[in-house]
Write an enzyme that holds these catalytic residues in place. Sequence first.
Site, mmCIF file in Angstrom:
data_model
loop_
_atom_site.group_PDB
_atom_site.id
_atom_site.type_symbol
_atom_site.label_atom_id
_atom_site.label_comp_id
_atom_site.label_asym_id
_atom_site.label_seq_id
_atom_site.Cartn_x
_atom_site.Cartn_y
_atom_site.Cartn_z
ATOM 1 N N GLY A 12 44.504 41.187 36.321
ATOM 2 C CA GLY A 12 43.074 40.529 36.252
ATOM 3 C C GLY A 12 43.155 39.310 35.379
ATOM 4 N N LYS A 16 41.355 33.287 38.550
ATOM 5 C CA LYS A 16 40.736 33.060 40.098
ATOM 6 C C LYS A 16 39.647 32.531 40.142
ATOM 7 C CE LYS A 16 40.566 37.695 39.850
ATOM 8 N NZ LYS A 16 41.134 38.061 38.477
ATOM 9 N N ASN A 38 32.482 44.257 36.649
ATOM 10 C CA ASN A 38 33.654 44.389 35.846
ATOM 11 C C ASN A 38 34.522 42.925 35.691
ATOM 12 O OD1 ASN A 38 34.334 44.697 38.386
ATOM 13 N ND2 ASN A 38 35.995 46.400 37.971
ATOM 14 N N GLY A 40 35.022 38.867 35.720
ATOM 15 C CA GLY A 40 34.548 37.917 34.863
ATOM 16 C C GLY A 40 35.070 36.643 35.487
ATOM 17 N N HIS A 41 34.513 35.764 36.125
ATOM 18 C CA HIS A 41 35.299 34.605 36.675
ATOM 19 C C HIS A 41 34.744 33.556 35.894
ATOM 20 C CE1 HIS A 41 36.651 36.983 40.456
ATOM 21 N NE2 HIS A 41 37.003 37.744 39.347
ATOM 22 N N THR A 42 35.546 32.706 35.140
ATOM 23 C CA THR A 42 35.090 31.461 34.478
ATOM 24 C C THR A 42 35.478 30.157 35.340
ATOM 25 O OG1 THR A 42 36.073 32.526 32.433
ATOM 26 C CG2 THR A 42 35.425 30.179 32.305
ATOM 27 N N THR A 128 35.572 48.587 31.615
ATOM 28 C CA THR A 128 34.456 47.647 31.123
ATOM 29 C C THR A 128 33.214 48.303 30.930
ATOM 30 O OG1 THR A 128 34.009 47.159 33.417
ATOM 31 C CG2 THR A 128 35.626 45.868 32.338
ATOM 32 N N GLN A 223 39.517 41.364 39.931
ATOM 33 C CA GLN A 223 40.770 42.175 39.179
ATOM 34 C C GLN A 223 42.137 41.514 39.675
ATOM 35 O OE1 GLN A 223 37.864 44.275 40.737
ATOM 36 N NE2 GLN A 223 37.122 43.788 38.673
ATOM 37 N N THR A 299 34.078 39.418 30.465
ATOM 38 C CA THR A 299 33.016 40.410 30.531
ATOM 39 C C THR A 299 32.705 41.158 29.242
ATOM 40 O OG1 THR A 299 33.856 40.732 32.911
ATOM 41 C CG2 THR A 299 32.428 42.509 31.919
ATOM 42 N N ARG A 330 47.445 28.441 33.523
ATOM 43 C CA ARG A 330 47.445 28.315 32.131
ATOM 44 C C ARG A 330 48.859 27.994 31.652
ATOM 45 N NH1 ARG A 330 43.377 32.230 28.916
ATOM 46 N NH2 ARG A 330 42.588 30.180 28.455
HETATM 47 P P1 GDP Z 1 39.653 35.377 36.526
HETATM 48 O O1 GDP Z 1 38.983 36.604 36.070
HETATM 49 O O2 GDP Z 1 40.909 35.493 37.153
HETATM 50 O O3 GDP Z 1 38.658 34.379 37.026
HETATM 51 O O4 GDP Z 1 40.045 34.742 35.096
HETATM 52 P P2 GDP Z 1 38.903 34.486 33.659
HETATM 53 O O5 GDP Z 1 37.940 33.597 33.912
HETATM 54 O O6 GDP Z 1 38.541 35.798 33.322
HETATM 55 O O7 GDP Z 1 40.190 34.140 32.666
HETATM 56 C C1 GDP Z 1 40.752 32.929 32.957
HETATM 57 C C2 GDP Z 1 40.670 32.133 31.790
HETATM 58 O O8 GDP Z 1 41.621 31.097 31.700
HETATM 59 C C3 GDP Z 1 39.426 31.304 31.775
HETATM 60 O O9 GDP Z 1 38.670 31.412 30.338
HETATM 61 C C4 GDP Z 1 39.542 30.036 32.253
HETATM 62 O O10 GDP Z 1 38.473 29.026 31.936
HETATM 63 C C5 GDP Z 1 40.854 29.919 31.790
HETATM 64 N N1 GDP Z 1 41.861 28.892 32.817
HETATM 65 C C6 GDP Z 1 41.919 28.865 34.129
HETATM 66 N N2 GDP Z 1 42.840 28.098 34.349
HETATM 67 C C7 GDP Z 1 43.365 27.493 33.030
HETATM 68 C C8 GDP Z 1 44.571 26.519 32.703
HETATM 69 O O11 GDP Z 1 45.105 26.230 33.597
HETATM 70 N N3 GDP Z 1 44.621 26.454 31.248
HETATM 71 C C9 GDP Z 1 43.753 26.718 30.428
HETATM 72 N N4 GDP Z 1 44.023 26.455 29.243
HETATM 73 N N5 GDP Z 1 42.958 27.452 30.856
HETATM 74 C C10 GDP Z 1 42.642 28.054 32.036
HETATM 75 P P1 IMO Z 2 38.537 39.920 36.704
HETATM 76 O O1 IMO Z 2 38.122 39.906 38.134
HETATM 77 C C1 IMO Z 2 40.689 42.292 33.723
HETATM 78 C C2 IMO Z 2 40.184 46.552 34.065
HETATM 79 C C3 IMO Z 2 39.668 47.156 32.824
HETATM 80 C C4 IMO Z 2 39.986 48.451 32.628
HETATM 81 C C5 IMO Z 2 40.505 48.823 33.844
HETATM 82 C C6 IMO Z 2 39.472 49.606 34.580
HETATM 83 O O2 IMO Z 2 37.743 39.381 35.938
HETATM 84 O O3 IMO Z 2 40.082 39.756 36.769
HETATM 85 P P2 IMO Z 2 36.678 49.298 35.315
HETATM 86 O O4 IMO Z 2 35.530 49.084 34.445
HETATM 87 O O5 IMO Z 2 37.204 48.481 36.362
HETATM 88 O O6 IMO Z 2 36.824 50.793 35.814
HETATM 89 O O7 IMO Z 2 38.140 49.447 34.191
HETATM 90 O O8 IMO Z 2 40.367 47.501 34.794
HETATM 91 N N1 IMO Z 2 39.600 45.327 34.617
HETATM 92 C C7 IMO Z 2 39.814 44.087 34.384
HETATM 93 N N2 IMO Z 2 41.069 43.660 33.668
HETATM 94 N N3 IMO Z 2 40.030 41.392 34.570
HETATM 95 C C8 IMO Z 2 38.927 42.054 35.329
HETATM 96 O O9 IMO Z 2 38.422 41.387 36.548
HETATM 97 C C9 IMO Z 2 38.916 43.455 35.360
HETATM 98 N N4 IMO Z 2 38.266 44.493 36.035
HETATM 99 C C10 IMO Z 2 38.470 45.476 35.448
HETATM 100 O O10 IMO Z 2 39.744 46.307 31.445
HETATM 101 O O11 IMO Z 2 41.494 48.308 31.913
HETATM 102 MG MG MG Z 3 38.357 37.775 34.553
#
Ligand code: GDP
Ligand code: IMO
Ligand code: MG
Length: 427
Positions: A12, A16, A38, A40-42, A128, A223, A299, A330
């Site tokens: 996760g 994405k 659960n 969290g997409h930034t 979460t 995830q 999240t 990243r």
């Molecule tokens: P997701 O759940 O897969 O959508 O990912 P998250 O949003 O939870 O976590 C990814 C983090 O990496 C976020 O804070 C994004 O803003 C950041 N991010 C994504 N791509 C890049 C990158 O290429 N470089 C950096 N420095 N940050 C990135």
């Molecule tokens: P995104 O979409 C990272 C992890 C939790 C825990 C396990 C089970 O942002 O990538 P749950 O609440 O689903 O029953 O927790 O899964 N988990 C994630 N870890 N990114 C996520 O989503 C996650 N969604 C669940 O931290 O280990």
């Molecule tokens: Mg996330």
Amino acid sequence: MSVTAVIGGQWGDEGKGKIVDLMAETAALVVRFSGGDNAGHTVINPRGEFALHLVPSGIFYPRVLAVIGNGVAINPRVLLDEIAKLKRCGIDTGNLVLSSRAHIIMPYHVLLDGLEEKARGKNAIGTTGRGIGPVFADKIARLGIRVVDLLSPDSFRDRLAPILEQKNALLTRIYCAAPLSFDDVFEEYVQFGRELSPYVRETEVLIDQALEQGKNVLLEGAQGALLDPDFGSYPYVTSSSPLIGGAALGAGIDPRKIKHVIGVYKAYTTRVGGGPMPTELLDETGNLIRERAREYGTTTGRPRRCGWFDAVAGSFACRISGFTGVAITRLDILDAMPKVKICIGYEIDGTRVERFPVGLATLAQCKPIYAEMPGWMSPIAEVRRYEELPREARHFLAELEEAIGRPIVLVSVGARREQTVRIRNLD
Ligand code: GDP
Ligand code: IMO
Ligand code: MG
């Protein structure tokens, strides 16, 4: 017409949201198909910086239909708050639709998630706390409440009464917790139903029509593959499938229509919550990655566990999800590393293992075997063309591509939409 899925290749948080926001430019529909809040997409784009939990990352393009599919578990309060927040930021949510088949996270799901975790003690999964395990368990046990139920108060009343009785027995007799009031839950959820009703559609029909009309559909994973209940590090997993199979089911789409499957991987590994993570770095390098990358959960705010890229886990994820191409995110975080490493095998008691183990105890014993290469030690956040990346970064990417086993189509060098190096076009 083309259907492309964006799937997490690790545990996760691979980025994405960023990739979907970027790729949604050419899509007519963006569909979330699994998980719940659960996720969290930034997304950081010209409209601002957003942390999305349920609303698809295509919402920022007014001509994109943002679809929350049948496979997503909905906490109505979270969804309504998210919609309100987006509106306050000037984002129109008139292009959002919600599947009538999606399951609803009820207050007892959230309570039970917390109580079950507490009961697990030192074996807690580190969920979460959003009620995800309990809601998907109820779906399969045929005890679920769906969006469609909230729209007909009389049948909702009949459906909720016996279920709540059972849940209250569980809460009071097993967990010694207070029961929930039927009237309070019923009234609150009927009101949620009223507020959500303008968004509710048979989304599988909308997707089918879009495909008939030759439109592009983007499936947004939540995830990551290693959190899959079948193929992940069970039981330290989530409760719906983040894989390509989950995408077909959770969107209601003919799997044969999915052409491209983009696996998203960070250039290193993170994990939040419990469970083995062979490449975890409990040292200064791990801290450096966490602080440079601000690796704290979108999240829950929890610190993410950090380590080097794990290609044993990564190539396994690639095979079970049928990735046709790879996005590496990243990469810029590794700018500060004099040496960079990729885990290319595990060692257990002196024996080399190259497959992701099934058993949890075996996974916990795995010691990473690394390929080590020089870092590039220069900033790459402003690079937009592959040829402009430092030679060492290109070498690292070539090694990653070889180890994962599929071509890299794009590389992300920063969180903003434009901080992207496109390597290959999808045909
Ligand atoms: P997701 O759940 O897969 O959508 O990912 P998250 O949003 O939870 O976590 C990814 C983090 O990496 C976020 O804070 C994004 O803003 C950041 N991010 C994504 N791509 C890049 C990158 O290429 N470089 C950096 N420095 N940050 C990135
Ligand atoms: P995104 O979409 C990272 C992890 C939790 C825990 C396990 C089970 O942002 O990538 P749950 O609440 O689903 O029953 O927790 O899964 N988990 C994630 N870890 N990114 C996520 O989503 C996650 N969604 C669940 O931290 O280990
Ligand atoms: Mg996330």
